[in-house]
Design an enzyme around this catalytic site. Structure first.
Site, PDB file in Angstrom:
ATOM      1  N   ASP A  15       0.838  -1.200   0.000  1.00 56.37           N
ATOM      2  CA  ASP A  15       0.000   0.000   0.000  1.00 56.37           C
ATOM      3  C   ASP A  15       0.872   1.250   0.000  1.00 56.37           C
ATOM      4  OD1 ASP A  15      -2.363  -1.422  -0.194  1.00 56.37           O
ATOM      5  OD2 ASP A  15      -2.604  -1.590   1.968  1.00 56.37           O
ATOM      6  N   LYS A  37       0.534  -8.042  -2.429  1.00 54.63           N
ATOM      7  CA  LYS A  37      -0.790  -7.552  -2.831  1.00 54.63           C
ATOM      8  C   LYS A  37      -0.674  -6.136  -3.384  1.00 54.63           C
ATOM      9  CE  LYS A  37      -4.112  -6.097   0.082  1.00 54.63           C
ATOM     10  NZ  LYS A  37      -4.673  -4.865  -0.528  1.00 54.63           N
ATOM     11  N   ASP A  64      -5.708  -6.688  -5.870  1.00 53.71           N
ATOM     12  CA  ASP A  64      -6.854  -6.455  -4.972  1.00 53.71           C
ATOM     13  C   ASP A  64      -7.603  -5.202  -5.428  1.00 53.71           C
ATOM     14  OD1 ASP A  64      -8.569  -6.189  -2.775  1.00 53.71           O
ATOM     15  OD2 ASP A  64      -7.000  -5.420  -1.447  1.00 53.71           O
ATOM     16  N   LYS A  66     -11.031  -5.459  -6.038  1.00 52.91           N
ATOM     17  CA  LYS A  66     -12.411  -5.665  -5.545  1.00 52.91           C
ATOM     18  C   LYS A  66     -13.439  -5.274  -6.606  1.00 52.91           C
ATOM     19  CE  LYS A  66     -10.997  -4.611  -0.768  1.00 52.91           C
ATOM     20  NZ  LYS A  66      -9.640  -4.075  -1.017  1.00 52.91           N
ATOM     21  N   ASP A  69     -19.372  -4.676 -10.391  1.00 58.25           N
ATOM     22  CA  ASP A  69     -20.114  -3.963 -11.434  1.00 58.25           C
ATOM     23  C   ASP A  69     -21.053  -4.982 -12.089  1.00 58.25           C
ATOM     24  OD1 ASP A  69     -20.838  -2.087 -13.514  1.00 58.25           O
ATOM     25  OD2 ASP A  69     -18.892  -1.120 -13.248  1.00 58.25           O
ATOM     26  N   THR A 128     -13.214  -5.912   6.436  1.00 63.92           N
ATOM     27  CA  THR A 128     -12.765  -6.062   7.833  1.00 63.92           C
ATOM     28  C   THR A 128     -12.827  -4.740   8.614  1.00 63.92           C
ATOM     29  OG1 THR A 128     -10.512  -5.803   7.010  1.00 63.92           O
ATOM     30  CG2 THR A 128     -11.265  -8.049   7.427  1.00 63.92           C
ATOM     31  N   ARG A 220       0.116  -2.408   7.029  1.00 61.08           N
ATOM     32  CA  ARG A 220       0.815  -1.444   7.892  1.00 61.08           C
ATOM     33  C   ARG A 220       1.696  -2.041   8.978  1.00 61.08           C
ATOM     34  NH1 ARG A 220      -4.677   1.899   8.274  1.00 61.08           N
ATOM     35  NH2 ARG A 220      -5.363  -0.249   7.946  1.00 61.08           N
TER      36      ARG A 220
HETATM   37  O1  LIG Z   1     -11.922  -6.724   3.939  1.00 64.98           O
HETATM   38  C1  LIG Z   1     -10.817  -6.301   3.549  1.00 64.98           C
HETATM   39  C2  LIG Z   1     -10.387  -6.436   2.248  1.00 64.98           C
HETATM   40  C3  LIG Z   1      -9.146  -5.973   1.898  1.00 64.98           C
HETATM   41  N1  LIG Z   1      -8.336  -5.371   2.784  1.00 64.98           N
HETATM   42  C4  LIG Z   1      -7.010  -4.904   2.342  1.00 64.98           C
HETATM   43  O2  LIG Z   1      -5.981  -5.563   3.099  1.00 64.98           O
HETATM   44  C5  LIG Z   1      -4.967  -4.665   3.456  1.00 64.98           C
HETATM   45  C6  LIG Z   1      -4.844  -4.602   4.945  1.00 64.98           C
HETATM   46  O3  LIG Z   1      -3.888  -3.625   5.302  1.00 64.98           O
HETATM   47  P1  LIG Z   1      -3.497  -3.302   6.810  1.00 64.98           P
HETATM   48  O4  LIG Z   1      -2.569  -2.150   6.671  1.00 64.98           O
HETATM   49  O5  LIG Z   1      -2.829  -4.539   7.359  1.00 64.98           O
HETATM   50  O6  LIG Z   1      -4.731  -2.950   7.558  1.00 64.98           O
HETATM   51  C7  LIG Z   1      -5.300  -3.329   2.806  1.00 64.98           C
HETATM   52  O7  LIG Z   1      -4.585  -3.247   1.598  1.00 64.98           O
HETATM   53  C8  LIG Z   1      -6.784  -3.415   2.512  1.00 64.98           C
HETATM   54  O8  LIG Z   1      -7.139  -2.732   1.342  1.00 64.98           O
HETATM   55  C9  LIG Z   1      -8.766  -5.224   4.073  1.00 64.98           C
HETATM   56  O9  LIG Z   1      -8.045  -4.667   4.930  1.00 64.98           O
HETATM   57  N2  LIG Z   1      -9.994  -5.711   4.425  1.00 64.98           N
END
Ligand SMILES: O=c1ccn([C@@H]2O[C@H](COP(=O)(O)O)[C@@H](O)[C@H]2O)c(=O)[nH]1
Length: 247
Positions: A15, A37, A64, A66, A69, A128, A220
């Site tokens: 990210d 990812k 990722d 998502k 559509d 999440t 993170r």
């Molecule tokens: O439900 C979801 C779907 C995707 N993500 C993705 O995973 C990572 C989590 O990053 P952290 O920094 O460990 O929180 C992030 O790229 C989200 O886009 C998710 O968190 N929850």
């Protein structure tokens, strides 16, 4: 579980905004992660070329984006992204049966035409970052989050998808309903004491594996750490102590 098995299960979320930052993380972390990812930030900033750049480092990529559509639009997007050579990508389960089937069919046809392995297709269930209160009050959806996640996991399985993205809080129930071969990809992973940030349904690395998660997505806690390699290795150490019998 040994260190190689744990490593294979760790997906690091890249990210970041630039290709340079992403490639630097891949270079540092590729001995410690099974997949990387690429999400919206990096993809929208750098475009499809960044996928090729990362794949050239000899690592697997989970795209990722998502997708969500109408079936035709998703099918055409999937046709194009299949050409990038990613190992896995995702769509939203909320897009429904026809959309998930169209995605799967499209990537199957395109990968056959190209003579490459079909990417794994997984469905995002309930993000999440959504807790029970937001699920009911903001999204206006009734019942427990768990029930919706399991229902979407069953729908994804019925559509032939390879698995789902869900919190590890739901992993045991998904595993029980969808069987041993169904992939359960779990973001929202936080080592004990780590900041949750915007994540609400969080689980520790060991807890996620013990609950039956197939792969853990960590962003993170690794890429935001002062020493990302040290952070990744600490997570792997926690993962290796989970006994096989509990998985
Ligand atoms: O439900 C979801 C779907 C995707 N993500 C993705 O995973 C990572 C989590 O990053 P952290 O920094 O460990 O929180 C992030 O790229 C989200 O886009 C998710 O968190 N929850």
């Amino acid at each position: 579980m040994n260190i190689d098995e744990a490593r294979e299960k760790l997906i690091v979320a890249l990210d970041v905004e630039s290709t340079e930052q992403a490639l630097d993380l891949v270079e540092q972390l590729k001995p410690w992660a099974g997949m990387f990812k690429v999400g919206m930030q990096l993809f929208y900033s750098q475009g499809p070329a960044v996928i090729k750049d990362i794949c050239r480092q000899g690592v697997k990529v989970f795209l990722d984006l998502k997708l969500h559509d109408i079936p035709n639009t998703v099918a055409q997007a999937v046709r194009v992204l299949t050409r990038l050579g990613v190992t896995m990508f995702n769509v939203h389960a909320a897009g429904g049966r026809a959309m998930m089937r169209a995605a799967l069919e499209s990537c199957g046809e395109e990968s056959t035409a190209l003579g490459i392995p079909r990417p794994l297709v997984v469905a995002v269930t309930v993000l999440t970052s959504i807790d029970q209160l937001a699920f009911n009050r903001e999204l206006g959806l009734s019942g427990p989050v768990l029930d919706r996640v399991v229902a979407w996991a069953l729908l994804a399985k019925e559509c032939g998808l390879d698995g789902v993205v869900a919190s590890a809080q739901e992993a045991a129930a998904i595993r029980q309903s969808c069987g041993p071969d169904f992939l359960i990809i779990t973001p929202g992973i936080r080592p004990a004491g780590a900041a949750g940030g915007d994540q609400k349904r969080i689980v520790t690395p060991a807890g996620a594996l013990a609950a039956g998660a197939s792969r853990l997505v960590v962003g993170r806690p690794i890429i935001g750490a002062p020493e990302p390699v040290k952070a990744a290795r600490a997570i792997l150490s926690e993962m290796v102590v989970v006994v096989a019998s509990s998985m």
